[in-house]
Design a protein around this motif. Sequence first.
Motif, mmCIF file in Angstrom:
data_model
loop_
_atom_site.group_PDB
_atom_site.id
_atom_site.type_symbol
_atom_site.label_atom_id
_atom_site.label_comp_id
_atom_site.label_asym_id
_atom_site.label_seq_id
_atom_site.Cartn_x
_atom_site.Cartn_y
_atom_site.Cartn_z
ATOM 1 N N ASN A 102 0.802 -1.231 0.000
ATOM 2 C CA ASN A 102 0.000 0.000 0.000
ATOM 3 C C ASN A 102 0.829 1.272 0.000
ATOM 4 N N THR A 103 1.919 1.278 0.747
ATOM 5 C CA THR A 103 2.745 2.479 0.812
ATOM 6 C C THR A 103 3.339 2.790 -0.562
ATOM 7 N N VAL A 104 3.745 1.741 -1.256
ATOM 8 C CA VAL A 104 4.270 1.933 -2.607
ATOM 9 C C VAL A 104 3.154 2.402 -3.544
ATOM 10 N N LEU A 105 1.976 1.819 -3.402
ATOM 11 C CA LEU A 105 0.877 2.161 -4.308
ATOM 12 C C LEU A 105 0.433 3.608 -4.161
ATOM 13 N N LEU A 106 0.344 4.082 -2.921
ATOM 14 C CA LEU A 106 -0.078 5.483 -2.744
ATOM 15 C C LEU A 106 0.962 6.430 -3.326
ATOM 16 N N GLN A 107 2.226 6.024 -3.277
ATOM 17 C CA GLN A 107 3.257 6.842 -3.912
ATOM 18 C C GLN A 107 3.101 6.847 -5.422
ATOM 19 N N LEU A 108 2.698 5.707 -5.972
ATOM 20 C CA LEU A 108 2.434 5.671 -7.412
ATOM 21 C C LEU A 108 1.352 6.669 -7.782
ATOM 22 N N VAL A 109 0.292 6.677 -6.980
ATOM 23 C CA VAL A 109 -0.808 7.605 -7.262
ATOM 24 C C VAL A 109 -0.290 9.043 -7.235
ATOM 25 N N ALA A 110 0.469 9.353 -6.191
ATOM 26 C CA ALA A 110 0.966 10.723 -6.042
ATOM 27 C C ALA A 110 1.897 11.090 -7.191
ATOM 28 N N LYS A 111 2.752 10.171 -7.547
ATOM 29 C CA LYS A 111 3.689 10.462 -8.624
ATOM 30 C C LYS A 111 2.929 10.680 -9.931
ATOM 31 N N GLY A 112 1.857 9.919 -10.104
ATOM 32 C CA GLY A 112 1.018 10.137 -11.280
ATOM 33 C C GLY A 112 0.416 11.528 -11.268
ATOM 34 N N LEU A 113 -0.051 11.966 -10.100
ATOM 35 C CA LEU A 113 -0.626 13.306 -10.001
ATOM 36 C C LEU A 113 0.410 14.360 -10.354
ATOM 37 N N LEU A 114 1.658 14.089 -9.979
ATOM 38 C CA LEU A 114 2.720 15.064 -10.222
ATOM 39 C C LEU A 114 3.074 15.180 -11.696
ATOM 40 N N THR A 115 2.752 14.150 -12.484
ATOM 41 C CA THR A 115 3.128 14.238 -13.900
ATOM 42 C C THR A 115 2.460 15.440 -14.552
ATOM 43 N N ASN A 116 1.364 15.887 -13.964
ATOM 44 C CA ASN A 116 0.708 17.066 -14.518
ATOM 45 C C ASN A 116 1.545 18.331 -14.337
ATOM 46 N N TYR A 117 2.522 18.246 -13.460
ATOM 47 C CA TYR A 117 3.358 19.414 -13.189
ATOM 48 C C TYR A 117 4.724 19.273 -13.830
ATOM 49 N N ARG A 118 4.872 18.252 -14.662
ATOM 50 C CA ARG A 118 6.212 17.988 -15.159
ATOM 51 C C ARG A 118 6.811 19.142 -15.923
ATOM 52 N N GLU A 119 5.983 19.793 -16.743
ATOM 53 C CA GLU A 119 6.507 20.909 -17.536
ATOM 54 C C GLU A 119 7.113 21.952 -16.597
ATOM 55 N N GLU A 120 6.490 22.115 -15.463
ATOM 56 C CA GLU A 120 6.930 23.166 -14.550
ATOM 57 C C GLU A 120 8.323 22.931 -14.001
ATOM 58 N N PHE A 121 8.687 21.699 -13.808
ATOM 59 C CA PHE A 121 10.020 21.517 -13.249
ATOM 60 C C PHE A 121 10.834 20.427 -13.946
ATOM 61 N N GLY A 122 10.468 20.231 -15.187
ATOM 62 C CA GLY A 122 11.291 19.461 -16.119
ATOM 63 C C GLY A 122 11.858 18.146 -15.638
ATOM 64 N N SER A 123 12.754 18.216 -14.702
ATOM 65 C CA SER A 123 13.551 17.044 -14.371
ATOM 66 C C SER A 123 12.933 16.199 -13.270
ATOM 67 N N LEU A 124 11.677 15.936 -13.391
ATOM 68 C CA LEU A 124 11.007 15.122 -12.380
ATOM 69 C C LEU A 124 11.702 13.773 -12.206
ATOM 70 N N ASP A 125 12.286 13.306 -13.308
ATOM 71 C CA ASP A 125 12.922 11.992 -13.269
ATOM 72 C C ASP A 125 13.993 11.890 -12.199
ATOM 73 N N ALA A 126 14.598 13.019 -11.913
ATOM 74 C CA ALA A 126 15.668 12.993 -10.931
ATOM 75 C C ALA A 126 15.158 12.596 -9.554
ATOM 76 N N PHE A 127 13.896 12.824 -9.303
ATOM 77 C CA PHE A 127 13.387 12.564 -7.957
ATOM 78 C C PHE A 127 13.030 11.104 -7.736
ATOM 79 N N GLY A 128 13.828 10.245 -8.262
ATOM 80 C CA GLY A 128 13.595 8.833 -7.993
ATOM 81 C C GLY A 128 12.305 8.329 -8.594
ATOM 82 N N MET A 129 11.782 9.104 -9.522
ATOM 83 C CA MET A 129 10.478 8.736 -10.042
ATOM 84 C C MET A 129 10.552 8.121 -11.420
ATOM 85 N N ALA A 130 11.782 8.028 -11.931
ATOM 86 C CA ALA A 130 11.933 7.576 -13.304
ATOM 87 C C ALA A 130 11.126 6.316 -13.564
#
Lengths: 652, 652
Positions: free
Chosen positions: A431-459
């Motif tokens: 569950n802890t991993v899954l909720l992080q997946l959800v959050a990371k998905g939500l953050l993809t909407n902000y990717r343009e804003e800070f470009g290098s989202l991949d760096a945050f262990g989210m690749a």
Amino acid sequence: MAITTEPDRIDVEALRTLLDGRWAHVRRLARDTLRGELFAPVYGLDMAAHRERVARQLAALAETEIPSYGFPASVGGRDDVGASMVAFEMLVCDLSLMVKVGVQWGLFGGAVQSLGTEPHHRAYLAKIMSVELPGCFAMTETGHGSDVQRLRTTAEYDRAAEEFVVTTPDEAARKDYIGNAARDGRMAVVFAQLVTRGERHGVHALLVPIRDEAGRPLPGVRIEDCGPKAGLNGVDNGRLWFDRVRVPRAALLNRYGDVDADGTYRSPIANPNRRFFTMLGTLVRGRISVAGGANSAAKAALAIAVRYADARRQFERPGGEGPASEVPLLDYLAHQRRLLPALATSYALHFAQEELVSTLHDGWTGTPLDEHRQRELEARAAGLKAVATWHTTRTVQECREACGGAGYLAENRLPQLKADSDVYTTFEGDNTVLLQLVAKGLLTNYREEFGSLDAFGMARFAAGQFVGAVIERTAARALIDRLVGAAPGRGEEADLYDRAWQYRLLEDRERHVVEGLARRLRGAGSDPATAFAAFNDAQDHVLKAGRAHVDRVVLEAFIAAIDRCVNPDARWVLDRLCDLYVLSLVEADRAWFLEHGRLTPARAKAVTAAVNSLCRRLRPHAAALIDAFGLPDAWLAAPIALGAEVDRRRGG
Amino acid sequence: MAITTEPDRIDVEALRTLLDGRWAHVRRLARDTLRGELFAPVYGLDMAAHRERVARQLAALAETEIPSYGFPASVGGRDDVGASMVAFEMLVCDLSLMVKVGVQWGLFGGAVQSLGTEPHHRAYLAKIMSVELPGCFAMTETGHGSDVQRLRTTAEYDRAAEEFVVTTPDEAARKDYIGNAARDGRMAVVFAQLVTRGERHGVHALLVPIRDEAGRPLPGVRIEDCGPKAGLNGVDNGRLWFDRVRVPRAALLNRYGDVDADGTYRSPIANPNRRFFTMLGTLVRGRISVAGGANSAAKAALAIAVRYADARRQFERPGGEGPASEVPLLDYLAHQRRLLPALATSYALHFAQEELVSTLHDGWTGTPLDEHRQRELEARAAGLKAVATWHTTRTVQECREACGGAGYLAENRLPQLKADSDVYTTFEGDNTVLLQLVAKGLLTNYREEFGSLDAFGMARFAAGQFVGAVIERTAARALIDRLVGAAPGRGEEADLYDRAWQYRLLEDRERHVVEGLARRLRGAGSDPATAFAAFNDAQDHVLKAGRAHVDRVVLEAFIAAIDRCVNPDARWVLDRLCDLYVLSLVEADRAWFLEHGRLTPARAKAVTAAVNSLCRRLRPHAAALIDAFGLPDAWLAAPIALGAEVDRRRGG
């Protein structure tokens, strides 16, 4: 919502019709089929006897239409994936059977269907439905449970023999916790790193026979029993090692990646990350099923605890004398608070589940979901799985305690429900991993804003667009838009029972938490060395974002369900139940709303008072709300839920 | 407290010495004694085999000095009640053994000792210590668990025969859940309504033989097995019915009430309520023992989960490659938050337990406590039992989940710890009832203000002064007074790590909650018909008052323990642990502090940030903090806590 006249009695049938929903016929079939000695809940069986019993139950189910739901018409199935998931969730008479069914027809059969191609379907699916071919889904390794992409079993193509060689390179790579492996499985879908011409192509699945007709492990295959578990001991979990086991080239489930005879690799999806997450995405049924199955366990526990609390009396009212003046447990506010918000949440999750199943079903049988909607579905499946299974763990525990010593006796079923459902928070994605997946998905909407989202262990999670959740009204969008648009009250003045105000409160929280998280991560810079620390420092914030998203989506489903309800009394009680669901959520997180100026202290206290008031108002309807779940007495089985307490008080 | 230099390593021995405390020799004896095959944790035994094993363990313990601790020198005991309770809490190798010991020497032996007189002591205590006479504590009835005063078994004096006739009048009055009853017990302390000359004198206890030498139920005694439970299946719980069973007049445990040969009743305590609660009060040892035993289970679970989290790695750091760059679970903030605040709480509860045991012991062996202090002790025992057992339930659950699938395997012990400890929240007083007792005791200080407190359904609890908790600094009073008096910082400006500020925050919350509750109940009037509703409407407020009291008392004990610590590094880590304990509490309840203007939103957010920061700072010391508990590896038994994960990563 205006508070209409308070009904004396609720029409249980009207509620049940709404709850039974689109696949009511499947629920009825399950109620009619899972009867008699064979399907009665049992306790105290030893592991071998329990496995034997569950195998017999599975064989009996294979004779019904249930296994056909999830499979294509081309092999004798019914192409009704929604029905297959509803049938799964109804198997609450023994959660071991539920999980065994999930392994055989959902995971094993589902993988052959989704990752394989026509020849695999023709060769295996009919035998899988009939359980002539019992099988395993061998993904998890001891060293890599959550981190599937890094599993270490290899499948190396041998061009000369036109075979794959499947190998377990070390102890960390043994397949672990594999259902159906310890006793029954003849074949396994094995996830392995595909290697051909010396090049790695990432995780792929292959069909590997593991036992012969007589049940003996095949050469090169070592099988070990995982042994006793906290619960689910009717499921034969085992470990698998492969010592250079050879399978033909056709054993590769080749829908998303194939190897030619000469060893050339080809795939319709060029990007390996995207390929991996597309393959995983086809397995989304498993997570949705687990969410539904978990809520079934919560409903059964609530049914037992509410009925007992309605009958069991303890302590006299002041001024009273004799047994009749003793107070039923469910009259106590503290007892109501233990059970009724949980009951409201089980209703909410039920409707959210029905909607998710419908979305999956429609995409499966009608117009396929576009990539955006598919990612959204996966995000919701991950989120609902986490929230529903944690709800179940908490609720079954609360029900056990609410039944006191009686709840600790095996005959009253709560111990088994607790032990069996406990691992639902872990399997099909922690569950802890899954909720992080959800959050990371939500953050993809902000990717343009800070470009290098991949760096945050989210690749590995987000960059491949595995999950693309959005802050967007989707369930009953028009209905919600209308609701929110039409509402007059704002801020302090709005009625706490104003559904539009409630909805906006959750929606606003979600947006604020996600935006704040995006800002926070962007501010942390993009150096990989510091990125992990920055991401890790925000991990509680990440989990909160995932949770806030799910809460809002579940509320939408509840609102939509009430809109479908035509019986006015049933609608009244559902409206109060929805109030209790959302105000309990707000109460539990009112610190956040206070910290962020969304609630004043006076209003926060009013929320607590409203929860208490709703408990009091719903208390007379608690038994009807439980009955509407339509769980046959035979599945509850607990004497304390079936009149023993009443009989005892009558001197019976 | 000023933050001193952060040490690299903590001296485990220094910490252990502090934790081992006053009865360190008993803890060492237990570690030395509970060894080898006989005392190793086991799983998968069937009920009969488990009971047999626990009976053998009990017999082996009877050969040690352990049973002698709790009994008087006059019968060969050591008059060291503190030692008996510490020994009990060390029996974490199998909680069934812990409970069996509690039944035989604590409840059964304790009742004979505390409610009986010299002739009973001479006749029975030596045989109870040696387990020549296995016995039961038959208080609970099916119809009355929490409401002991209304139990229905009768003991009617027959003047002609000079005997009591013990009768179970109906099914609700059968004795239920009685440990030692289903298999081993030969005699039972039976609680019954005493009747003589046609007059009832309330609940008294009598010694009733239930089985003959061959283990057969005696005439008139019916015994039934309660059957399998969620856990503790090494304890033979049973049900008892008495059909006009005759026992001699001397069978009455007559310290607080006696019947002459002619049937005249006499008691040193005239008020029947007060007599009842005085009798119950002598049994306070049971509740204190349960609190300690529960925390032992939490410590064992934490030891397993922390060690696993330290070794288990999952997901790579960004930019890393290979197993060495995979992140240990305990480096994740979310994982730290699961385990480290719970660890801090187990430390806090340990010190509170030690203090409570000491207070009881000193009152028992030295100057008896005056009535005020005795009531206070009972209130603290009730409160600590509730808080410690809920802590255990939550913590063991969290540890199971934190260990993922490995935590669900029976071999890793968490399933057994969960199942066994689960009922600790229920037995020896349901936690919800106990916290209400604490609150009602706190309210007695306001009795003058609103006179008719009795009307609020509190007659049986509070009016008899059963519990008289006080908002008063008691543990290390001078120390706390000095601490609070000397502190300069106030309100917003105070450092979050300022112990005086922390203490005042909890003290102030307790006072405010209790005063508010008193006002609320006074405002409700005193008509019995409406009193129940008023009291019931405030039930969540009542529970909060009890909880706030316990939290503050536990913090006092933690502060006093740090004051006793002479090793500077150990003191540094205890200071941080105490910060984490109290700030976690504040964080969990920060909605209340915000609603009542005790924290500003900015400061509430700072509390959350401080909890995160403390988790990070304590993480390097987590393993040492666990080792300091001094739980031998053989008691943990779980392979994942004993190097299996490390071995596996090394390819072992």
